[in-house]
Design a protein around this motif. Structure first.
Motif, PDB file in Angstrom:
ATOM      1  N   LEU B 279       2.534  18.928  -4.039  1.00 42.84           N
ATOM      2  CA  LEU B 279       2.381  18.539  -5.442  1.00 42.84           C
ATOM      3  C   LEU B 279       2.541  19.760  -6.346  1.00 42.84           C
ATOM      4  O   LEU B 279       3.250  19.727  -7.347  1.00 42.84           O
ATOM      5  CB  LEU B 279       0.987  17.935  -5.639  1.00 42.84           C
ATOM      6  N   GLY B 280       1.872  20.854  -5.944  1.00 45.72           N
ATOM      7  CA  GLY B 280       2.020  22.106  -6.688  1.00 45.72           C
ATOM      8  C   GLY B 280       3.438  22.630  -6.572  1.00 45.72           C
ATOM      9  O   GLY B 280       3.961  23.247  -7.492  1.00 45.72           O
ATOM     10  N   GLY B 281       4.065  22.362  -5.424  1.00 47.35           N
ATOM     11  CA  GLY B 281       5.428  22.831  -5.182  1.00 47.35           C
ATOM     12  C   GLY B 281       6.415  22.286  -6.197  1.00 47.35           C
ATOM     13  O   GLY B 281       7.414  22.921  -6.515  1.00 47.35           O
ATOM     14  N   ILE B 282       6.117  21.111  -6.728  1.00 50.13           N
ATOM     15  CA  ILE B 282       7.018  20.518  -7.730  1.00 50.13           C
ATOM     16  C   ILE B 282       7.106  21.431  -8.951  1.00 50.13           C
ATOM     17  O   ILE B 282       8.190  21.685  -9.474  1.00 50.13           O
ATOM     18  CB  ILE B 282       6.536  19.112  -8.128  1.00 50.13           C
ATOM     19  N   SER B 283       5.956  21.961  -9.377  1.00 54.36           N
ATOM     20  CA  SER B 283       5.996  22.838 -10.549  1.00 54.36           C
ATOM     21  C   SER B 283       6.697  24.148 -10.202  1.00 54.36           C
ATOM     22  O   SER B 283       7.322  24.777 -11.056  1.00 54.36           O
ATOM     23  CB  SER B 283       4.597  23.089 -11.099  1.00 54.36           C
ATOM     24  N   LEU B 284       6.615  24.539  -8.915  1.00 55.57           N
ATOM     25  CA  LEU B 284       7.342  25.731  -8.475  1.00 55.57           C
ATOM     26  C   LEU B 284       8.847  25.488  -8.590  1.00 55.57           C
ATOM     27  O   LEU B 284       9.616  26.368  -8.970  1.00 55.57           O
ATOM     28  CB  LEU B 284       6.950  26.045  -7.030  1.00 55.57           C
ATOM     29  N   LEU B 285       9.234  24.267  -8.276  1.00 57.68           N
ATOM     30  CA  LEU B 285      10.643  23.886  -8.357  1.00 57.68           C
ATOM     31  C   LEU B 285      11.137  23.999  -9.794  1.00 57.68           C
ATOM     32  O   LEU B 285      12.231  24.479 -10.065  1.00 57.68           O
ATOM     33  CB  LEU B 285      10.779  22.445  -7.863  1.00 57.68           C
ATOM     34  N   VAL B 286      10.293  23.535 -10.711  1.00 56.20           N
ATOM     35  CA  VAL B 286      10.636  23.620 -12.136  1.00 56.20           C
ATOM     36  C   VAL B 286      10.818  25.086 -12.529  1.00 56.20           C
ATOM     37  O   VAL B 286      11.748  25.443 -13.254  1.00 56.20           O
ATOM     38  CB  VAL B 286       9.544  22.950 -13.004  1.00 56.20           C
ATOM     39  N   GLY B 287       9.916  25.942 -12.000  1.00 52.87           N
ATOM     40  CA  GLY B 287      10.048  27.380 -12.248  1.00 52.87           C
ATOM     41  C   GLY B 287      11.378  27.907 -11.734  1.00 52.87           C
ATOM     42  O   GLY B 287      12.009  28.749 -12.370  1.00 52.87           O
ATOM     43  N   GLY B 288      11.810  27.393 -10.593  1.00 54.25           N
ATOM     44  CA  GLY B 288      13.094  27.798 -10.019  1.00 54.25           C
ATOM     45  C   GLY B 288      14.249  27.421 -10.933  1.00 54.25           C
ATOM     46  O   GLY B 288      15.198  28.189 -11.120  1.00 54.25           O
ATOM     47  N   VAL B 289      14.168  26.252 -11.531  1.00 53.63           N
ATOM     48  CA  VAL B 289      15.206  25.818 -12.472  1.00 53.63           C
ATOM     49  C   VAL B 289      15.252  26.785 -13.662  1.00 53.63           C
ATOM     50  O   VAL B 289      16.326  27.130 -14.162  1.00 53.63           O
ATOM     51  CB  VAL B 289      14.944  24.371 -12.940  1.00 53.63           C
ATOM     52  N   GLY B 290      14.068  27.243 -14.081  1.00 48.18           N
ATOM     53  CA  GLY B 290      13.992  28.222 -15.171  1.00 48.18           C
ATOM     54  C   GLY B 290      14.753  29.488 -14.824  1.00 48.18           C
ATOM     55  O   GLY B 290      15.505  30.015 -15.645  1.00 48.18           O
ATOM     56  N   ILE B 291      14.584  29.958 -13.604  1.00 50.93           N
ATOM     57  CA  ILE B 291      15.282  31.174 -13.182  1.00 50.93           C
ATOM     58  C   ILE B 291      16.791  30.945 -13.174  1.00 50.93           C
ATOM     59  O   ILE B 291      17.573  31.773 -13.648  1.00 50.93           O
ATOM     60  CB  ILE B 291      14.780  31.621 -11.799  1.00 50.93           C
ATOM     61  N   LEU B 292      17.183  29.799 -12.641  1.00 52.81           N
ATOM     62  CA  LEU B 292      18.609  29.462 -12.596  1.00 52.81           C
ATOM     63  C   LEU B 292      19.199  29.498 -14.005  1.00 52.81           C
ATOM     64  O   LEU B 292      20.258  30.081 -14.247  1.00 52.81           O
ATOM     65  CB  LEU B 292      18.782  28.078 -11.967  1.00 52.81           C
TER      66      LEU B 292
END
Ligand SMILES: Nc1ncnc2c1ncn2[C@@H]1O[C@H](COP(=O)(O)OP(=O)(O)OP(=O)(O)O)[C@@H](O)[C@H]1O
Ligand SMILES: [Mg+2]
Lengths: 223, 399
Positions: B279-292
């Motif tokens: 569940l927390g990983g989803i927000s990590l994924l969003v962070g990854g999109v930010g980096i991209l």
């Protein structure tokens, strides 16, 4: 020594082919000083890019000190650029967040030289262009002429055998342009091949060998 | 290029855009903090539950009637199940490596003393309870080692029972009536508190044989045995199984070791922890999109610089490395900040709400940081590849 034999460069623009260079054959000896002049769109920059191994000719051969460069791979060309060719651009292309000294040191950095070893070399190079007191200034704190001199120091820090300058004074007033040209000429006196593309007649006339390009071909080659 | 120069260059470009670098790293920080915080709570609950169950010792093995493949249900699934008897317990006592055996019978009954009465859980057990369940008497003594078929009518009270029936008086030597039968109180258990909401002190122990009669049962509900900690559990299980089969004719019983139970429980709780972590990983994924996003913008903005680097003789791989380095720097620092926020938040939460068990295991911390770095690599690779593949002439000419 540079040997161009029947160099062609064709750009595909849509359905149309633009022949930027048409069978350019040219030999340049060690230590020569060349100016390339000609109308806009005549292929001067294209020729310079090919000479600098930034671009590949569509056909023809380019031999640098006897070695065929067209058969070189990407990495080999990059290494050749790093060690043997220096570029000076009209718009300087300094990295804005690095100081003058760091900009000059960039090629040494990229080639893996330790900071301690670099220091002396960079100082010497800045001294050569009379900018030792501006070493810690960032490009936006320097004048146009000073920026171009930083760019020259960077282009020559690896002690290349060829220095290619594409309208180096294009963005400068007469006096700063003069001082930049003087720095370039001083380097030529030390044995570097200097090729300057320019629209400025006065600067063009200073070169020992003057080439005129029209429509992708060399129309005049005066020594 | 030397490592220190590489770090300096990437740090330099990241810092030159401090606001947007901060925001990008923040995206990862929030993700990592969420993962760390949620898994800390998950792991805390995990440990809490396991501790609750293992407070009775871990070297316990239980034999229950009926053959089940899944544990959790007990009792007569097969009709022909023979009851577990006190004799079975006696026989198990003689197995090598078995230190003590308790037969258990459970039921509810009215307990009276004088005018006071209380309905409570009656546990029929044996003298080995203190050893097997690791609980001891506060005053008096526990049930004696009587002949199980003819045990004396003694009772041992849970601490709450003692309080409720006797108040401040000593219950030792008093007679209580349990479902109408007279029992003499010989001890009071020390307080064990509650386990998962069940009050362990609101109980009363009597001999198992008497409990069988009281609740009119044929067999005991469970035989718990304590084995030596040096014992080979698999062999022991095998031995017990053979003995029981010899006595019952076929396998109409189930053997569960405490270890197996804790393992099963543990893996269920692991899934729980994993689920909240995801569940927390989803927000990590969003962070990854930010980096991209930010790295794609950086490549576009710095086209000239890329052209220059190439003109200076930088190989494509080096350009790739530089931009990838920036992406990883963003995600790694964001990840680190997230670790601090997440672990700190978990610790604060633990202090603020003592009832909520939290625990931050170091390997989760390491895993979360590695995940952040991996996200940096994954998010950075596409923009970095684009940077590396730019044509130097085009890059230098770009407007
Ligand atoms: N990437 C490209 N794609 C298509 N056509 C190109 C490209 N680069 C150059 N050309 C064309 O090639 C010809 C020569 O261009 P080049 O830039 O070499 O001229 P130039 O002599 O340097 O001109 P200027 O003095 O204005 O700089 C022009 O007609 C130009 O439009
Ligand atoms: Mg041009």
């Amino acid at each position: 020594m540079i040997e161009l034999d029947s160099i062609e460069r064709v750009f595909q623009v849509g359905d149309e082919e633009v022949h930027a260079l048409k069978h350019v054959t040219l030999t340049i000896d060690k230590g020569e000083y060349l100016s390339i002049m000609g109308p806009s769109g005549s292929g001067k920059s294209t020729l310079l890019n090919i000479l600098g191994l930034l671009d590949r000719p569509t056909s023809g051969t380019y031999r640098l000190d006897g070695i065929d460069t067209t058969s070189m791979g990407d990495n080999e060309q990059a290494d050749t650029r790093r060690h043997r060719i220096g570029f000076v651009f009209q718009s300087y292309h300094l990295v804005p967040r690095l100081t003058a000294a760091e900009n000059v040191a960039l090629p040494l950095m990229l080639s893996g030289m330790a900071p301690k070893e670099r220091h002396v070399i960079v100082e010497q190079a800045l001294d050569n262009v009379d900018l030792l007191d501006r070493a810690e200034h960032r490009p936006d704190q320097l004048s146009g002429g000073q920026r171009q001199r930083v760019a020259i120091a960077r282009a020559t820090i690896m002690q290349p055998t060829i220095l290619l300058a594409d309208e180096p004074t294009g963005n400068l007033d007469h006096i700063s342009g003069e001082s930049v040209i003087e720095v370039l000429e001083a380097l030529n006196k030390q044995g570097i091949i200097l090729i300057v593309v320019t629209h400025d007649m006065d600067i063009g006339e200073r070169a020992a060998r003057r080439i005129r390009m029209v429509d992708g071909s060399i129309s005049k080659d005066v020594r | 290029m030397q490592a220190t120069d590489f770090i300096r260059l990437t740090l330099g470009s990241v810092f030159s855009q401090h606001l947007r670098s901060f925001l990008t790293a923040l995206g990862i920080a929030v993700g990592v903090a969420a993962v760390v915080l949620l898994t800390s709570i998950g792991e805390g609950v995990h440990r809490f539950v396991l501790a609750e169950f293992s407070q009775f010792g871990t070297n316990i093995l239980a034999v229950t009637p009926g053959k089940n493949t899944t544990f959790g249900m007990s009792g007569a699934v097969i009709n022909t199940v023979r009851p577990l008897t006190m004799e079975d317990a006696e026989a198990l006592k003689r197995v090598a490596d078995v230190e003590a055996v308790v037969s258990v019978v459970q039921g509810n009954a009215e307990v009276e003393f004088g005018k006071r009465s209380r309905r409570t859980m009656i546990i029929g057990a044996g003298h080995a309870v203190p050893a097997v369940w690791q609980m001891d008497v506060e005053i008096g003594r526990f049930l004696p080692d009587d002949d199980p078929r003819n045990a004396r009518a003694f009772a041992v009270l849970g601490s709450k029972m003692a309080d409720e029936l006797f108040g401040s008086r000593s219950p030792l030597g008093e007679i209580v009536r349990i479902a109408g039968e007279r029992f003499r109180v010989i001890g009071v258990m020390e307080s064990k508190g509650t386990m998962l909401g069940f009050d362990l002190d609101d109980t009363l122990f009597i001999p198992a044989g008497r409990a069988l009669e009281m609740f009119n049962r044929e067999g005991v509900m469970e035989i718990d045995l304590l084995y030596r900690s040096t014992a080979n559990v698999d062999q022991l299980e095998e031995q017990i199984s053979r003995l029981m089969q010899a006595r019952h004719g076929y396998e109409d019983f189930t053997i569960i070791t405490q270890e197996e139970m804790l393992e099963t429980l543990g893996s269920i709780l692991d899934i729980l922890t994993l689920a909240v972590g995801a569940l927390g990983g989803i927000s990590l994924l969003v962070g990854g999109v930010g980096i991209l996003t930010i790295m794609s913008i950086a490549v576009n903005e710095r086209t000239h610089e890329i052209g220059l680097l190439r003109a200076l003789g930088t190989r494509r791989r080096q350009v790739l490395g530089l931009f990838l380095g920036e992406a990883v720097l963003l995600s790694a620092t964001g990840g680190f900040a997230g670790l601090v926020i997440g672990a700190g938040g978990a610790a604060l939460l633990g202090l603020a709400i003592p009832a909520l068990p939290v625990h931050t295991p170091w390997y989760f911390v390491l895993l979360a940081e590695l995940m952040a770095v991996a996200i940096g690599v994954i998010a950075g690779v596409a923009p970095a590849r684009r940077a590396a593949s730019l044509d130097p002439v085009e890059a230098l000419r770009a407007e």
